[in-house]
Design an enzyme around this catalytic site. Structure first.
Site, PDB file in Angstrom:
ATOM      1  N   LYS A  13       0.809  -1.230  -0.043  1.00 50.41           N
ATOM      2  CA  LYS A  13       0.273   0.527  -0.560  1.00 50.41           C
ATOM      3  C   LYS A  13       1.160   1.207   0.472  1.00 50.41           C
ATOM      4  CE  LYS A  13      -3.009   2.339   3.455  1.00 50.41           C
ATOM      5  NZ  LYS A  13      -2.347   3.418   3.795  1.00 50.41           N
ATOM      6  N   LYS A  18       7.481   0.751   1.833  1.00 48.88           N
ATOM      7  CA  LYS A  18       7.775   0.021   0.387  1.00 48.88           C
ATOM      8  C   LYS A  18       9.847   0.081   0.547  1.00 48.88           C
ATOM      9  CE  LYS A  18       5.313   0.829  -2.252  1.00 48.88           C
ATOM     10  NZ  LYS A  18       3.975   1.980  -1.404  1.00 48.88           N
ATOM     11  N   LYS A  44       6.899   8.654  -8.592  1.00 45.16           N
ATOM     12  CA  LYS A  44       7.105  10.022  -7.883  1.00 45.16           C
ATOM     13  C   LYS A  44       9.103  10.455  -7.856  1.00 45.16           C
ATOM     14  CE  LYS A  44       5.978   9.227  -3.525  1.00 45.16           C
ATOM     15  NZ  LYS A  44       5.656   7.646  -4.207  1.00 45.16           N
ATOM     16  N   ASP A 130      -0.685  -0.598  -6.391  1.00 43.60           N
ATOM     17  CA  ASP A 130      -1.862  -0.906  -7.359  1.00 43.60           C
ATOM     18  C   ASP A 130      -2.277  -1.590  -8.417  1.00 43.60           C
ATOM     19  OD1 ASP A 130      -4.477  -0.507  -8.771  1.00 43.60           O
ATOM     20  OD2 ASP A 130      -4.647   1.479  -7.555  1.00 43.60           O
TER      21      ASP A 130
HETATM   22  N1  LIG Z   1       9.999   0.657  10.102  1.00 41.35           N
HETATM   23  C1  LIG Z   1       9.829   1.935  10.091  1.00 41.35           C
HETATM   24  N2  LIG Z   1       9.877   2.961  12.120  1.00 41.35           N
HETATM   25  C2  LIG Z   1      10.080   4.475  10.871  1.00 41.35           C
HETATM   26  N3  LIG Z   1       9.578   4.846   9.937  1.00 41.35           N
HETATM   27  C3  LIG Z   1       9.667   3.564   8.589  1.00 41.35           C
HETATM   28  C4  LIG Z   1       9.276   2.227   8.448  1.00 41.35           C
HETATM   29  N4  LIG Z   1       9.289   1.923   7.830  1.00 41.35           N
HETATM   30  C5  LIG Z   1       9.178   3.337   7.284  1.00 41.35           C
HETATM   31  N5  LIG Z   1       8.955   4.255   7.930  1.00 41.35           N
HETATM   32  C6  LIG Z   1       8.597   5.792   7.471  1.00 41.35           C
HETATM   33  O1  LIG Z   1       7.199   6.332   6.930  1.00 41.35           O
HETATM   34  C7  LIG Z   1       7.478   6.699   6.138  1.00 41.35           C
HETATM   35  C8  LIG Z   1       6.640   6.205   4.200  1.00 41.35           C
HETATM   36  O2  LIG Z   1       7.773   5.385   3.982  1.00 41.35           O
HETATM   37  P1  LIG Z   1       7.827   4.614   2.390  1.00 41.35           P
HETATM   38  O3  LIG Z   1       8.736   5.756   1.564  1.00 41.35           O
HETATM   39  O4  LIG Z   1       9.554   3.916   2.665  1.00 41.35           O
HETATM   40  O5  LIG Z   1       6.534   4.273   1.965  1.00 41.35           O
HETATM   41  P2  LIG Z   1       6.315   3.735   0.664  1.00 41.35           P
HETATM   42  O6  LIG Z   1       5.300   2.081   0.937  1.00 41.35           O
HETATM   43  O7  LIG Z   1       7.928   3.516  -0.451  1.00 41.35           O
HETATM   44  O8  LIG Z   1       5.246   5.006   0.175  1.00 41.35           O
HETATM   45  P3  LIG Z   1       4.990   5.365  -1.449  1.00 41.35           P
HETATM   46  O9  LIG Z   1       3.732   4.757  -1.422  1.00 41.35           O
HETATM   47  O10 LIG Z   1       4.959   6.960  -1.515  1.00 41.35           O
HETATM   48  O11 LIG Z   1       6.564   4.754  -2.160  1.00 41.35           O
HETATM   49  C9  LIG Z   1       8.688   7.562   5.366  1.00 41.35           C
HETATM   50  O12 LIG Z   1       9.506   8.487   6.407  1.00 41.35           O
HETATM   51  C10 LIG Z   1       9.303   5.805   6.665  1.00 41.35           C
HETATM   52  O13 LIG Z   1      11.281   6.628   7.121  1.00 41.35           O
HETATM   53 MG   LIG Z   2       7.743   5.051  -2.433  1.00 39.38          MG
END
Ligand SMILES: Nc1ncnc2c1ncn2[C@@H]1O[C@H](COP(=O)(O)OP(=O)(O)OP(=O)(O)O)[C@@H](O)[C@H]1O
Ligand SMILES: [Mg+2]
Length: 292
Positions: A13, A18, A44, A130
């Site tokens: 999600k 991720k 992004k 998605d």
């Molecule tokens: N285990 C964790 N502990 C603390 N913060 C976390 C952890 N995992 C993720 N985060 C924080 O959550 C936020 C979102 O993480 P990330 O960008 O990796 O998500 P994503 O799934 O890649 O998002 P997107 O779908 O927008 O690409 C970031 O600020 C990251 O530092």
């Molecule tokens: Mg991401």
């Protein structure tokens, strides 16, 4: 005989962690001596930032828009510990299929035999949650990735997205699509969150690869533009990411998950809601093993 490159796709999600998990995984695998490419598939184009001190890199699609002929090496950048960083990019906002970046970038690399030439051990695709759009399903559908992992917390919407991913994997599993390696459980602190994820994987016949706590060390590292593996290598959190990398390196056989139907998923969520309510009011119902 040339060594076999493993291709892995990480789904989950939006905002679930991720890119953070993928970057720490890439960093940990590189510390183990593997040659790794991290392939950001999100329009992004921020997947590889913490491998490069917070810096963005030009995307494959942007570069292709500027010139007609692009050499693959113009869109591959080195990051922490020599990791190869690529961002597929996306179309102009509001126009076209956001998955096109993945398709175009993978085709470009294949044509130019980049994967063979770099002698990679791992290519890790950081994809959107998605899979409705064909572009994002591409690493699964075309069997580009052999193993898919999903990052999920115990929040319902995150579990819902993982269950949808399982449906996508199941759909393509008979036609040579990628199979599921397991669930990377992120932001697991409270006892009940582990129980929820454990219950979900048992019902869908999958497995948890690792439980990753929510940690301020991750936040601090991200604010420095780095992975936790780079910024805080001795921390407990870095050890968790190293353990995840060891498990993924040892992982050989993925399989087809058994997603829940919408009604089953709703009933499952409702039963957890009741159990959490019972816990809060002091009436501990059966099924929660470790408590809060
Ligand atoms: N285990 C964790 N502990 C603390 N913060 C976390 C952890 N995992 C993720 N985060 C924080 O959550 C936020 C979102 O993480 P990330 O960008 O990796 O998500 P994503 O799934 O890649 O998002 P997107 O779908 O927008 O690409 C970031 O600020 C990251 O530092
Ligand atoms: Mg991401």
């Amino acid at each position: 005989m040339p060594k076999k490159m493993k291709q892995i796709a990480i789904y989950g999600k939006g905002g679930i962690g991720k890119s953070t998990t993928t970057s720490n995984l890439s960093a940990a695998l590189s510390q183990m001596g593997f040659k790794v490419m991290q392939f950001g598939c999100d329009p992004k184009s921020d997947s590889t930032n913490t491998l490069r001190n917070g810096q963005y890199i030009p995307t494959v699609l942007d570069t292709l828009r500027e010139k007609t002929a692009v050499k693959a090496h113009e869109v591959i950048f080195r990051g922490f510990n020599g990791i190869y960083c690529v961002e597929a990019g996306g179309p102009a906002p509001g126009v076209g299929c956001a998955g096109r970046g993945i398709i175009t970038a993978v085709e470009l690399f294949k044509q130019q035999k980049v994967f063979d030439e770099l002698e990679l051990d791992y290519v890790i695709y950081d994809v959107l949650g998605d899979v409705v759009c064909g572009g994002f399903a591409m690493p699964i559908r075309e069997g580009i990735a052999e193993h898919v992992f999903t990052v999920s917390s115990s929040d319902f919407m995150s579990v819902y997205a993982s269950n949808n991913l399982f449906k996508g994997i199941k759909k393509y599993s008979n036609s040579g699509g990628a199979l599921l390696g397991g669930v990377i459980a992120n932001s697991i602190n409270a006892g009940y969150s582990k129980d929820i994820i454990d219950d979900f994987v048992s019902r869908t016949k999958t497995r948890v690869m690792e439980y990753i706590p929510r940690s301020i060390t991750v936040t601090q590292s991200e604010l420095k533009g780095k992975t936790t593996i780079e910024a805080a290598p001795e921390s407990d959190q870095a050890k968790v990411y190293m353990r995840l990398a060891e498990k993924i390196a040892a992982h050989e056989v993925s399989d087809t998950p058994s997603p829940l139907e919408v009604g089953e998923l709703q009933a499952w969520a409702a039963s957890w809601s009741d159990q959490l309510l019972a816990l809060e009011s002091g009436v501990v119902a059966g099924g929660i093993k470790s408590g809060i």
